[in-house]
Design a protein around this motif. Structure first.
Motif, PDB file in Angstrom:
ATOM      1  N   VAL B  37      47.586  76.322  23.631  1.00  0.00           N
ATOM      2  CA  VAL B  37      48.011  76.713  22.282  1.00  0.00           C
ATOM      3  C   VAL B  37      48.597  77.908  21.910  1.00  0.00           C
ATOM      4  O   VAL B  37      48.732  78.838  21.875  1.00  0.00           O
ATOM      5  CB  VAL B  37      46.985  76.228  21.745  1.00  0.00           C
ATOM      6  CG1 VAL B  37      47.418  75.690  19.826  1.00  0.00           C
ATOM      7  CG2 VAL B  37      46.083  75.136  22.059  1.00  0.00           C
ATOM      8  N   GLN B  39      51.269  78.888  17.810  1.00  0.00           N
ATOM      9  CA  GLN B  39      51.469  78.802  16.965  1.00  0.00           C
ATOM     10  C   GLN B  39      52.634  79.695  16.584  1.00  0.00           C
ATOM     11  O   GLN B  39      52.501  81.158  16.885  1.00  0.00           O
ATOM     12  CB  GLN B  39      50.256  79.076  15.920  1.00  0.00           C
ATOM     13  CG  GLN B  39      50.507  79.795  14.663  1.00  0.00           C
ATOM     14  CD  GLN B  39      49.376  79.854  14.159  1.00  0.00           C
ATOM     15  OE1 GLN B  39      48.496  80.161  14.617  1.00  0.00           O
ATOM     16  NE2 GLN B  39      49.252  79.562  12.576  1.00  0.00           N
ATOM     17  N   LEU B  45      49.347  75.409  14.683  1.00  0.00           N
ATOM     18  CA  LEU B  45      49.219  75.146  16.393  1.00  0.00           C
ATOM     19  C   LEU B  45      50.222  73.619  16.767  1.00  0.00           C
ATOM     20  O   LEU B  45      50.533  73.009  16.208  1.00  0.00           O
ATOM     21  CB  LEU B  45      47.835  74.430  16.032  1.00  0.00           C
ATOM     22  CG  LEU B  45      47.122  75.826  15.232  1.00  0.00           C
ATOM     23  CD1 LEU B  45      45.017  75.412  15.875  1.00  0.00           C
ATOM     24  CD2 LEU B  45      47.147  76.880  16.446  1.00  0.00           C
ATOM     25  N   TRP B  47      50.293  72.937  20.746  1.00  0.00           N
ATOM     26  CA  TRP B  47      48.911  71.842  22.476  1.00  0.00           C
ATOM     27  C   TRP B  47      50.195  72.376  22.977  1.00  0.00           C
ATOM     28  O   TRP B  47      51.703  71.387  22.428  1.00  0.00           O
ATOM     29  CB  TRP B  47      49.079  71.170  22.281  1.00  0.00           C
ATOM     30  CG  TRP B  47      48.425  70.229  23.673  1.00  0.00           C
ATOM     31  CD1 TRP B  47      47.820  71.306  24.299  1.00  0.00           C
ATOM     32  CD2 TRP B  47      48.954  69.350  24.763  1.00  0.00           C
ATOM     33  NE1 TRP B  47      47.236  70.428  25.352  1.00  0.00           N
ATOM     34  CE2 TRP B  47      48.201  69.667  25.577  1.00  0.00           C
ATOM     35  CE3 TRP B  47      50.384  68.803  24.211  1.00  0.00           C
ATOM     36  CZ2 TRP B  47      48.814  68.771  27.196  1.00  0.00           C
ATOM     37  CZ3 TRP B  47      50.698  67.881  25.587  1.00  0.00           C
ATOM     38  CH2 TRP B  47      50.168  67.806  26.753  1.00  0.00           C
ATOM     39  N   TYR B  59      49.142  68.855  32.505  1.00  0.00           N
ATOM     40  CA  TYR B  59      49.670  67.820  30.894  1.00  0.00           C
ATOM     41  C   TYR B  59      50.419  68.804  30.638  1.00  0.00           C
ATOM     42  O   TYR B  59      50.130  69.951  30.717  1.00  0.00           O
ATOM     43  CB  TYR B  59      48.732  67.285  30.049  1.00  0.00           C
ATOM     44  CG  TYR B  59      47.854  65.615  30.732  1.00  0.00           C
ATOM     45  CD1 TYR B  59      46.449  65.832  30.282  1.00  0.00           C
ATOM     46  CD2 TYR B  59      49.075  65.322  31.725  1.00  0.00           C
ATOM     47  CE1 TYR B  59      46.142  64.811  31.191  1.00  0.00           C
ATOM     48  CE2 TYR B  59      48.547  64.497  32.265  1.00  0.00           C
ATOM     49  CZ  TYR B  59      46.520  63.757  31.873  1.00  0.00           C
ATOM     50  OH  TYR B  59      45.599  62.699  32.847  1.00  0.00           O
ATOM     51  N   TYR B  95      47.672  81.447  22.573  1.00  0.00           N
ATOM     52  CA  TYR B  95      46.195  80.884  22.709  1.00  0.00           C
ATOM     53  C   TYR B  95      45.565  80.715  23.709  1.00  0.00           C
ATOM     54  O   TYR B  95      46.490  79.164  24.264  1.00  0.00           O
ATOM     55  CB  TYR B  95      45.372  80.290  21.227  1.00  0.00           C
ATOM     56  CG  TYR B  95      45.535  81.408  19.767  1.00  0.00           C
ATOM     57  CD1 TYR B  95      47.152  80.633  19.293  1.00  0.00           C
ATOM     58  CD2 TYR B  95      44.825  81.906  19.639  1.00  0.00           C
ATOM     59  CE1 TYR B  95      46.982  81.106  18.029  1.00  0.00           C
ATOM     60  CE2 TYR B  95      44.989  82.908  18.231  1.00  0.00           C
ATOM     61  CZ  TYR B  95      45.724  82.264  17.575  1.00  0.00           C
ATOM     62  OH  TYR B  95      46.504  82.502  16.022  1.00  0.00           O
ATOM     63  N   GLU B 105      40.350  68.033  27.536  1.00  0.00           N
ATOM     64  CA  GLU B 105      39.826  66.119  26.269  1.00  0.00           C
ATOM     65  C   GLU B 105      40.398  67.264  25.262  1.00  0.00           C
ATOM     66  O   GLU B 105      41.885  68.461  25.621  1.00  0.00           O
ATOM     67  CB  GLU B 105      38.294  66.539  26.033  1.00  0.00           C
ATOM     68  CG  GLU B 105      37.581  66.292  27.411  1.00  0.00           C
ATOM     69  CD  GLU B 105      36.231  66.090  27.164  1.00  0.00           C
ATOM     70  OE1 GLU B 105      36.122  65.560  25.974  1.00  0.00           O
ATOM     71  OE2 GLU B 105      35.105  65.880  27.633  1.00  0.00           O
ATOM     72  N   ASP B 106      40.430  66.425  24.086  1.00  0.00           N
ATOM     73  CA  ASP B 106      41.530  67.432  22.862  1.00  0.00           C
ATOM     74  C   ASP B 106      41.047  68.535  21.798  1.00  0.00           C
ATOM     75  O   ASP B 106      41.553  67.641  20.778  1.00  0.00           O
ATOM     76  CB  ASP B 106      42.332  65.972  21.836  1.00  0.00           C
ATOM     77  CG  ASP B 106      40.665  64.779  21.840  1.00  0.00           C
ATOM     78  OD1 ASP B 106      40.990  63.701  21.408  1.00  0.00           O
ATOM     79  OD2 ASP B 106      39.446  65.650  21.764  1.00  0.00           O
ATOM     80  N   TRP B 107      40.085  69.301  22.538  1.00  0.00           N
ATOM     81  CA  TRP B 107      38.961  69.986  21.701  1.00  0.00           C
ATOM     82  C   TRP B 107      38.798  71.087  22.326  1.00  0.00           C
ATOM     83  O   TRP B 107      38.132  70.866  23.484  1.00  0.00           O
ATOM     84  CB  TRP B 107      37.934  69.116  20.716  1.00  0.00           C
ATOM     85  CG  TRP B 107      36.734  68.595  21.488  1.00  0.00           C
ATOM     86  CD1 TRP B 107      36.736  67.511  22.001  1.00  0.00           C
ATOM     87  CD2 TRP B 107      35.436  68.990  21.235  1.00  0.00           C
ATOM     88  NE1 TRP B 107      35.326  67.238  22.354  1.00  0.00           N
ATOM     89  CE2 TRP B 107      34.738  68.058  22.461  1.00  0.00           C
ATOM     90  CE3 TRP B 107      34.643  70.758  21.325  1.00  0.00           C
ATOM     91  CZ2 TRP B 107      33.398  68.222  22.451  1.00  0.00           C
ATOM     92  CZ3 TRP B 107      34.229  70.766  22.009  1.00  0.00           C
ATOM     93  CH2 TRP B 107      32.619  69.788  22.444  1.00  0.00           C
ATOM     94  N   PHE B 108      38.443  72.257  21.045  1.00  0.00           N
ATOM     95  CA  PHE B 108      38.039  73.107  22.006  1.00  0.00           C
ATOM     96  C   PHE B 108      37.398  74.439  21.870  1.00  0.00           C
ATOM     97  O   PHE B 108      37.261  74.104  20.456  1.00  0.00           O
ATOM     98  CB  PHE B 108      40.277  73.978  22.334  1.00  0.00           C
ATOM     99  CG  PHE B 108      40.944  72.820  22.484  1.00  0.00           C
ATOM    100  CD1 PHE B 108      41.248  72.789  21.418  1.00  0.00           C
ATOM    101  CD2 PHE B 108      41.079  71.932  24.260  1.00  0.00           C
ATOM    102  CE1 PHE B 108      42.611  72.232  21.685  1.00  0.00           C
ATOM    103  CE2 PHE B 108      41.932  71.755  24.038  1.00  0.00           C
ATOM    104  CZ  PHE B 108      42.834  71.200  22.913  1.00  0.00           C
TER     105      PHE B 108
END
Lengths: 110, 121
Positions: B37, B39, B45, B47, B59, B95, B105-108
């Motif tokens: 990710v 910034q 942020l 992706w 991806y 990051y 998945e969509d969270w870290f």
């Protein structure tokens, strides 16, 4: 221009409550789970909320998350000076086939 | 201590290349998907890329597709981001972040402190 919309800033006095909104569409928030992150300048981002409203171990229950339709909200109660940070929402976007984030909200403790 | 540490950032000219590394410690790296990710200064942020635990699925975000390549070395608990054809708009803190499971998945749940990449002539 971020896919998810957050207010640039919110503020409140110590001990008070703030809410941070995150608005999206049916392609993202409307049909996917939301997470929230805290970024304190100079520190690594920290996961606060996942799956809309679940807190990882170690995150105090002063932090809460909710979702309704195409919007999500992060709540912080009992505001502390250490909560001053930037807060970001994130989710999957089915149209873009990727993770999307909000533009971030700066929380200031007055 | 469970942690991620990025390295490899620096100043590069437009059109140049850079390779970022992310070293993981104190957890079983091969069991988790990983993500980059970024910034940009004064921005939110964004992706960049995600890779599954076994590298079978990778991806990329639209803005880096075809220019950036993500890979990993599970034996060395390391994640990499090869960045080619760099543009001024790629200037950002990068990051690395750990996913909660082997699949993307969509969270870290764990992030590094980031490494700064500056693309400037």
């Amino acid at each position: 221009q971020s896919v998810l919309t957050q207010p640039p800033s919110v503020s409140a006095a110590p001990g008070q409550e703030v809410t941070v909104s995150c608005s999206g569409t049916s392609s993202n928030i409307g049909n996917n789970l939301v997470s929230w992150y805290q970024i304190v300048p100079g520190a690594a981002p920290k996961l606060l909320i996942y799956d809309n409203n679940k807190r990882p171990s170690g995150i105090p229950d002063r932090f809460s998350g909710s979702k309704s339709g195409t919007s999500a909200t992060l709540g912080i109660t009992g505001l502390q000076t250490g909560d001053e940070a930037d807060y970001y929402c994130g989710t999957w976007d089915s149209s873009l086939t990727g993770v999307v984030f909000g533009g971030g909200t700066k929380v200031t403790v007055l | 201590e469970v942690q991620l540490k990025e390295s490899g950032g620096g100043v590069v000219k437009p059109g140049g290349s850079l390779r970022l590394s992310c070293s993981a410690s104190s957890f079983t790296f091969e069991n988790y998907a990983m993500t980059w990710v970024r910034q940009a200064p004064g921005r939110g942020l964004e992706w960049v890329s995600s890779i599954s635990s076994n590298s079978r699925y990778i991806y990329y975000g639209e803005s880096v597709k075809g220019r950036f390549t993500t890979s990993r070395d599970n034996a060395k608990s390391s994640l990499f981001l090869q960045m080619n054809s760099l543009r001024v708009e790629d200037t950002a803190v990068y990051y690395c972040a750990k996913g909660p499971t082997k699949v993307i998945e969509d969270w870290f749940d764990l992030w590094g402190q980031g490494t700064l990449v500056t693309v400037s002539s």
